[in-house]
Scaffold this active site. Structure first.
Site, PDB file in Angstrom:
ATOM      1  N   GLY A   1       0.830  -1.312  -0.217  1.00 45.98           N
ATOM      2  CA  GLY A   1      -0.070  -0.030   0.043  1.00 45.98           C
ATOM      3  C   GLY A   1       1.096   1.217  -0.003  1.00 45.98           C
ATOM      4  O   GLY A   1       1.904   1.107  -0.624  1.00 45.98           O
ATOM      5  N   SER A   2       0.176   2.317   0.541  1.00 38.82           N
ATOM      6  CA  SER A   2       1.097   3.538   0.663  1.00 38.82           C
ATOM      7  C   SER A   2       2.008   3.818   1.505  1.00 38.82           C
ATOM      8  O   SER A   2       1.995   3.143   2.597  1.00 38.82           O
ATOM      9  CB  SER A   2       0.083   4.709   0.484  1.00 38.82           C
ATOM     10  OG  SER A   2      -0.771   4.524   1.722  1.00 38.82           O
TER      11      SER A   2
ATOM     12  N   GLY B   1       2.403   2.668   5.554  1.00 37.17           N
ATOM     13  CA  GLY B   1       3.432   1.773   5.773  1.00 37.17           C
ATOM     14  C   GLY B   1       4.173   2.202   7.136  1.00 37.17           C
ATOM     15  O   GLY B   1       4.373   1.604   7.921  1.00 37.17           O
TER      16      GLY B   1
ATOM     17  N   GLU C   1       5.581  -3.399   1.050  1.00 33.14           N
ATOM     18  CA  GLU C   1       5.854  -3.080  -0.346  1.00 33.14           C
ATOM     19  C   GLU C   1       4.900  -1.759  -0.664  1.00 33.14           C
ATOM     20  O   GLU C   1       3.803  -1.797  -0.590  1.00 33.14           O
ATOM     21  CB  GLU C   1       4.960  -4.190  -1.401  1.00 33.14           C
ATOM     22  CG  GLU C   1       5.876  -5.599  -1.200  1.00 33.14           C
ATOM     23  CD  GLU C   1       6.972  -5.536  -1.723  1.00 33.14           C
ATOM     24  OE1 GLU C   1       7.401  -4.790  -2.790  1.00 33.14           O
ATOM     25  OE2 GLU C   1       7.687  -6.558  -1.138  1.00 33.14           O
TER      26      GLU C   1
ATOM     27  N   CYS D   1       1.855  -0.468  -9.418  1.00 32.12           N
ATOM     28  CA  CYS D   1       3.035   0.076  -8.451  1.00 32.12           C
ATOM     29  C   CYS D   1       4.294   0.406  -9.190  1.00 32.12           C
ATOM     30  O   CYS D   1       4.694   1.242  -8.994  1.00 32.12           O
ATOM     31  CB  CYS D   1       3.080  -0.902  -7.295  1.00 32.12           C
ATOM     32  SG  CYS D   1       3.584  -2.584  -7.799  1.00 32.12           S
TER      33      CYS D   1
ATOM     34  N   GLU E   1       4.156  10.539  -5.872  1.00 32.44           N
ATOM     35  CA  GLU E   1       3.297   9.504  -6.479  1.00 32.44           C
ATOM     36  C   GLU E   1       2.005   9.817  -6.789  1.00 32.44           C
ATOM     37  O   GLU E   1       1.156  10.129  -5.870  1.00 32.44           O
ATOM     38  CB  GLU E   1       3.365   8.208  -5.888  1.00 32.44           C
ATOM     39  CG  GLU E   1       2.592   7.118  -6.328  1.00 32.44           C
ATOM     40  CD  GLU E   1       2.590   5.729  -5.580  1.00 32.44           C
ATOM     41  OE1 GLU E   1       1.964   5.992  -4.564  1.00 32.44           O
ATOM     42  OE2 GLU E   1       2.805   4.673  -5.959  1.00 32.44           O
TER      43      GLU E   1
HETATM   44  P1  NAD Z   1      -3.449   2.656   1.234  1.00 29.66           P
HETATM   45  O1  NAD Z   1      -2.036   2.483   1.771  1.00 29.66           O
HETATM   46  O2  NAD Z   1      -4.337   3.864   1.448  1.00 29.66           O
HETATM   47  O3  NAD Z   1      -4.255   1.300   1.553  1.00 29.66           O
HETATM   48  C1  NAD Z   1      -3.653  -0.173   1.722  1.00 29.66           C
HETATM   49  C2  NAD Z   1      -4.286  -0.925   2.669  1.00 29.66           C
HETATM   50  O4  NAD Z   1      -3.965  -0.338   3.955  1.00 29.66           O
HETATM   51  C3  NAD Z   1      -5.883  -1.157   2.429  1.00 29.66           C
HETATM   52  O5  NAD Z   1      -6.454  -2.338   2.942  1.00 29.66           O
HETATM   53  C4  NAD Z   1      -6.270   0.000   3.667  1.00 29.66           C
HETATM   54  O6  NAD Z   1      -7.492  -0.179   4.161  1.00 29.66           O
HETATM   55  C5  NAD Z   1      -5.148  -0.201   4.683  1.00 29.66           C
HETATM   56  N1  NAD Z   1      -5.206   0.827   5.571  1.00 29.66           N
HETATM   57  C6  NAD Z   1      -5.396   2.059   5.375  1.00 29.66           C
HETATM   58  N2  NAD Z   1      -5.245   2.972   6.648  1.00 29.66           N
HETATM   59  C7  NAD Z   1      -4.682   1.899   7.513  1.00 29.66           C
HETATM   60  C8  NAD Z   1      -4.166   2.316   8.720  1.00 29.66           C
HETATM   61  N3  NAD Z   1      -4.296   3.011   9.264  1.00 29.66           N
HETATM   62  N4  NAD Z   1      -3.648   1.245   9.455  1.00 29.66           N
HETATM   63  C9  NAD Z   1      -3.760  -0.100   8.715  1.00 29.66           C
HETATM   64  N5  NAD Z   1      -4.137  -0.334   7.646  1.00 29.66           N
HETATM   65  C10 NAD Z   1      -4.548   0.831   6.811  1.00 29.66           C
HETATM   66  O7  NAD Z   1      -2.970   2.318  -0.396  1.00 29.66           O
HETATM   67  P2  NAD Z   1      -4.013   1.915  -1.492  1.00 29.66           P
HETATM   68  O8  NAD Z   1      -4.682   3.376  -1.799  1.00 29.66           O
HETATM   69  O9  NAD Z   1      -5.012   1.113  -1.471  1.00 29.66           O
HETATM   70  O10 NAD Z   1      -3.039   1.565  -2.537  1.00 29.66           O
HETATM   71  C11 NAD Z   1      -2.121   2.504  -3.472  1.00 29.66           C
HETATM   72  C12 NAD Z   1      -1.025   2.293  -2.836  1.00 29.66           C
HETATM   73  O11 NAD Z   1      -0.462   1.066  -2.909  1.00 29.66           O
HETATM   74  C13 NAD Z   1       0.048   3.137  -3.806  1.00 29.66           C
HETATM   75  O12 NAD Z   1       0.871   4.095  -2.869  1.00 29.66           O
HETATM   76  C14 NAD Z   1       0.963   2.100  -4.524  1.00 29.66           C
HETATM   77  O13 NAD Z   1       1.918   2.564  -4.978  1.00 29.66           O
HETATM   78  C15 NAD Z   1       0.581   1.171  -3.353  1.00 29.66           C
HETATM   79  N6  NAD Z   1       1.193  -0.256  -3.898  1.00 29.66           N
HETATM   80  C16 NAD Z   1       2.531  -0.865  -4.006  1.00 29.66           C
HETATM   81  C17 NAD Z   1       2.763  -1.814  -4.774  1.00 29.66           C
HETATM   82  C18 NAD Z   1       4.044  -2.660  -4.317  1.00 29.66           C
HETATM   83  O14 NAD Z   1       4.230  -3.797  -4.632  1.00 29.66           O
HETATM   84  N7  NAD Z   1       4.946  -1.981  -4.019  1.00 29.66           N
HETATM   85  C19 NAD Z   1       1.668  -2.719  -5.339  1.00 29.66           C
HETATM   86  C20 NAD Z   1       0.410  -2.186  -5.345  1.00 29.66           C
HETATM   87  C21 NAD Z   1       0.200  -0.707  -4.667  1.00 29.66           C
END
Ligand code: NAD
Length: 498
Positions: free
Chosen positions: A243-244, A248, A266, A301, A400
């Site tokens: 995720g973002s 993270g 990731e 990503c 990003e």
């Molecule tokens: P996000 O970080 O908003 O959410 C990812 C997950 O985290 C979701 O399930 C969300 O519900 C959860 N989440 C949100 N807030 C949280 C918290 N406070 N505590 C714990 N969990 C929480 O990301 P997104 O908008 O779903 O996805 C886009 C991001 O993911 C982009 O930054 C993209 O680059 C990244 N991404 C990375 C890869 C990789 O392999 N490196 C692959 C795909 C996406």
């Protein structure tokens, strides 16, 4: 598998009942009884709901996962038998590929052709890859000395928490689930609230394949509630996240505040794409450049969102990329006539619209796109967009966006290209186009990113690791190295003299 519009239309017309959590191989509503609307990015309309769980549901799922783990039903099952369960699961995923793909597209808007290939079909391959590894990787005996037997055991960690995003939920989900399960762990998975449906169905198929009760549990709901509870839980041993960056960071904090669980991240990227004037096939480079940033509306990503072109070919190359971008047909992702679907949610669309506005205000030159599309449909569509002559002080070159926006500029020397490529806090992926073998090797060494692709944009393959450098994360998904995240190495030191 050949796609056919009639089959797709038949599946999209099916009503999807409200979904609950999938815990201990059964559907279970959130303890608080709350639900979250699921909005389709295709038309902005609610089409079903998922459980809006909270910490108590996470706690139930973790307890059940722990109980299943401690019972030995999965970790102590013979590896060859575990393999058979996972192989059957992969077969079921493949047999249900089209319905999984259509369900996922209704949830997250990816164009159906990319969704079919990149989601259930990729997920089945990932599951098979790790299933096949189960009975081929063992422990070790270390070269110590006579009279001592020193063994290294690879033990499953116990309960794995997995948190995944919405862009390719099945593929990214199985990047975590398959290796974690293969080595004998039990898992609690928290999908994105914007793409939970296909992962819930994936877990149901695992149960159908014979995965014992409690081994894979899915809890849906809002990240700051459900994801946070998983991150803070005292009985989760490893947290695997995609995720973002901001989320993270929070997960590292939750770990520090709780049981110091291992956290694998990731994260995002702002990947460079460097085109030298000796590129072997500039047409292909232009087409792949467009594909690398406009597929799935840029919500990939490893999207190469920064383009650096050698000055001598800059104008022609940019024109060729723009020409490819303009041939893309953005629209209903379940209509086979369209090449590009919708953005996953309103938030992501708004972020893209705002980023385009800022780029213009900061002086970037708009080459093509720059507008929202099909607004009357209620869906979240955005035109493939290219900005030229960007500078590193502009946000479009640094932040990003995770949308279909490419930021291009020139370079004059090879070393300048690498400096520009590395001028980012991220280090996930990169692309280089050159006919020089020596330069290709220099580029691989110079660019600080987990993946360097030379003369191609391949996307993903389970055999090679995906891991970020710098603020793109730590640890690896994919490849046999991913198994290491989900095991503890235990040293056994046995004195043989007695
Ligand atoms: P996000 O970080 O908003 O959410 C990812 C997950 O985290 C979701 O399930 C969300 O519900 C959860 N989440 C949100 N807030 C949280 C918290 N406070 N505590 C714990 N969990 C929480 O990301 P997104 O908008 O779903 O996805 C886009 C991001 O993911 C982009 O930054 C993209 O680059 C990244 N991404 C990375 C890869 C990789 O392999 N490196 C692959 C795909 C996406």
């Amino acid at each position: 598998m050949r796609l056919n519009q009639k089959d797709i239309d038949h599946l999209r017309a099916q009503a999807l009942p409200a979904r609950e959590n999938f815990i201990a191989n059964a559907w279970r509503p959130a303890e608080n009884g709350r639900k979250l609307d699921v909005i389709s990015p295709i038309n902005g309309k609610v089409f079903t709901s998922i459980a809006a769980s909270d910490a108590s549901d996470v706690d139930v799922a973790v307890r059940i996962a722990r109980k299943a783990f401690d019972s030995g039903v999965w970790p102590k099952m013979a590896p060859a038998d575990r393999k058979q369960v996972l192989l059957k699961w992969a077969d079921l995923v493949e047999a249900n590929a089209l319905s999984l793909a259509v369900m996922g597209v209704r949830d997250n808007g990816t164009e159906i052709a990319a969704a079919l290939k990149g989601e259930p079909l990729a997920a089945a391959r990932v599951i098979r890859f790790y299933a096949e590894a189960i009975d081929k990787i063992g422990g070790e005996i270390t070269p110590t000395r006579a009279g001592i037997l020193s063994l290294i055991h690879r033990e499953p960690v116990g309960v794995v928490g997995a948190i995944v995003p919405w862009n390719f939920p099945l593929m990214i989900g199985t990047w975590k689930l398959a290796p974690a399960l293969a080595v004998g762990n039990c898992v609690v998975l928290k999908p994105s609230e914007d793409a939970s449906l296909s992962l819930l169905r994936l877990a149901e198929l695992a149960a159908e394949a014979g995965l014992p009760s409690g081994v894979l549990n899915v809890v849906t709901g809002e990240g700051p509630i459900v994801g946070k509870a998983l991150g803070l839980h005292m009985d989760v041993d490893v947290l695997a996240f995609t995720g973002s960056g901001p989320v993270g960071r929070k997960l590292i904090e939750y770990s520090a505040r709780s049981n110091m669980k291992r956290v694998y991240l990731e994260l995002g990227g702002k990947s460079p794409n460097i085109v030298f004037s000796d590129a072997p096939d500039l047409d292909r480079a232009a087409r792949d450049t467009a594909d690398s940033i406009f597929r799935n509306s840029g919500q990939v990503c490893v999207s190469a969102s920064r383009l650096f072109v050698e000055r001598a070919i800059y104008n022609d190359f940019l024109a060729a990329v723009a020409a490819h971008a303009e041939t893309l047909r953005v629209g209903d992702p379940l209509d086979l006539a369209n090449t590009t679907g919708a953005m996953a949610n309103a938030r992501q669309l708004e972020k893209t619209v705002a980023a385009v506005k800022t780029a213009q205000e900061q002086g970037a030159r708009l080459v093509t796109g720059g507008v929202r599309l099909h607004e009357l449909s209620g869906g979240y569509y955005h035109a493939p967009t290219i900005f030229a002559d960007v500078s590193t002080r502009m946000e479009v070159a640094r932040e990003e966006i995770f949308g279909p926006v490419l930021a291009a500029r020139t370079f004059d020397t090879e070393s300048e290209a690498y400096v520009l490529a590395n001028e980012t806090v991220y280090g996930l992926s990169s692309i280089v186009w050159t006919a020089s073998l020596a330069r290709a090797h220099r580029a691989v060494a110079a660019i600080k990113s987990g993946i360097v692709q030379v003369n191609c944009y391949t996307g993903a393959d389970v055999t090679s690791p995906l891991g970020g450098m710098k603020q793109s994360g730590n640890g690896y998904d994919r490849s046999l190295y991913a198994l290491d995240k989900y095991v503890n190495l235990k040293s056994a030191w046995i004195d043989l003299s007695g």
